[in-house]
Design an enzyme around this catalytic site. Sequence first.
Site, short mmCIF file in Angstrom:
data_model
loop_
_atom_site.label_atom_id
_atom_site.label_comp_id
_atom_site.label_asym_id
_atom_site.label_seq_id
_atom_site.Cartn_x
_atom_site.Cartn_y
_atom_site.Cartn_z
N ASP A 174 0.86 -1.18 0.00
CA ASP A 174 0.00 0.00 0.00
C ASP A 174 0.90 1.23 0.00
OD1 ASP A 174 -2.41 1.74 0.49
OD2 ASP A 174 -3.32 -0.21 0.88
N HIS A 245 -2.75 3.21 -4.62
CA HIS A 245 -2.20 2.67 -3.37
C HIS A 245 -0.78 2.15 -3.58
CE1 HIS A 245 -5.71 3.08 -0.78
NE2 HIS A 245 -6.47 2.64 -1.78
N GLU A 317 -9.71 2.92 -5.55
CA GLU A 317 -9.34 4.26 -5.10
C GLU A 317 -8.13 4.81 -5.84
OE1 GLU A 317 -11.05 4.15 -0.55
OE2 GLU A 317 -8.99 3.49 -0.86
#
Length: 543
Positions: A174, A245, A317
């Site tokens: 991440d 990420h 995202e």
Amino acid sequence: MMDLIPAPLRVTRDRRGLARLDADTRLEAGPGTEGVARWLRATVGAATGLPLPGHGDGESRIRLAVDPALPPEGYRLALGGPDRLIAGGSAAGVFWGAQTLRQLLGPDAFRRAPVRPGRHWELPKITVEDEPRFRWRGLLLDVARHFMPKEGVLRYLDLMAAHKLNVFHFHLTDDQGWRVEILRHPRLTAIGSWRSRTKFGHRASPLWDERPHGGFYTQDDIREIVAYAAERHITVVPEIDVPGHSQAAIAAYPELGNTDVLSARGREGGALSVWDTWGISPHVLAPTEDTLRFYEGVFEEVLELFPSEFVHVGGDECLKDEWRASPAAQARRRELGLADEDELQSWFIGHFDRWLSARGRRLIGWDEILEGGLAPGAAVSSWRGRSGGIAAARAGHDVVMCPEQQVYLDHRQHDGPDEPVPIGYVRTLEDVYRFEPVPPELTPAQARHVLGAQANLWTEATEDHTRVDYQAFPRLAAFAEVVWSGLPAPAERDVAGFERRMAAHYGRLDAVGVGYRPPSGPRPWQRRPGVLGRPIDGPPPNR
């Protein structure tokens, strides 16, 4: 139900009285069950002090057998006579039956050594017939935000096995850390596995733990984790996030980022650090051939380490502001004939969908990967509610249901001020127990695409195993019953009955040292001033 968690399909009492296990009880393993016998001797044998030899003269024995007439993960546990049988449709079924046997022996069977040596052990004379509702009964553990050492991961595999969960979703990368050794790209761990500090508190007045935080698993660590899981009939599904990420990877190899944009903003050469805060980083991978080749190399090593059918690529995202601002990314989009940045992300995911398929694996990603279309073999983790899962199943894709509204275990369990570092929504034990993985909107044919469900435990506010325990339990036990047992509709579920059975199960959790949230209310929490005990960024407390 004999206070079993998860509740079995059928329990019948064979006769009155109790069956006895003692030092003369032998454990006989039929073909294919040798691994289960090793596990029983190493766990139940160690806890009870019973040697459980393979041969002997006594009448008392436990016999393990594979019976192809049973469902693959189903089992039959018969304890009515001196010849006790654990039969399963496969070795996995026998293993789940052995887990039930351990529960029936009582909490002391969950310890690592006998607390009352020399005693004999008693079992009810019953027959249990059982099988799981879903093939995917999962737990996601995020080790990227806060690293969990290998021993902690192995401990959670044991806890999963005790609750008959069988898929471990290993969130390894991440923005805040890269946790798996990649030999051809050593800076991913040399640089990407450590951040300089960690943020706590509100956006308006953040607090900082100024200590560096990090760690990673060597490839031998990963092999050990995967083998340990396999012995417990748990599949490890790795997650390597692309194209968002990814700030930790870009910090290690700046050429992976959108260097033209970063240089124009004063970051010469695209230099970034591993992110020390939470939320969604605006820094994403550049859509170049070099980036694709780099990650193909990463995935080649990942496939060597993880034999799982599925490989998770994230896909969620992904902020696209850098792509919009990047002349290089825009030139790439036009070269590919793509209409916008959403299609550019779909192109990125589609590349690895085809790449994994060519190697006999299947891509799975968060439900954002639906935007732009998927190859037929790809699967979807539906986290933004049920809508992504419904759309995926209707389009013929397999689905794992993990909606944040019900099975995000990092969300707080209570709205009181004593809840440690409260984030997200309030999700009680009852909320989790009433979770239904199959949306009623699906037809029977569409519903068959629901592989199962998964509880997700993100670790932005969960800095060590004691906090992981507190967030996971007892809600993970409720989740395990949802995905294993054939429960009625949510409104008809016997919450009171489940809580009654949990009263016995807490003794088992105590025996293995799980720091669960007590059912009577928040546990007094020892806070580190300025670090713990304050909400971090997230939805308003009562949303």
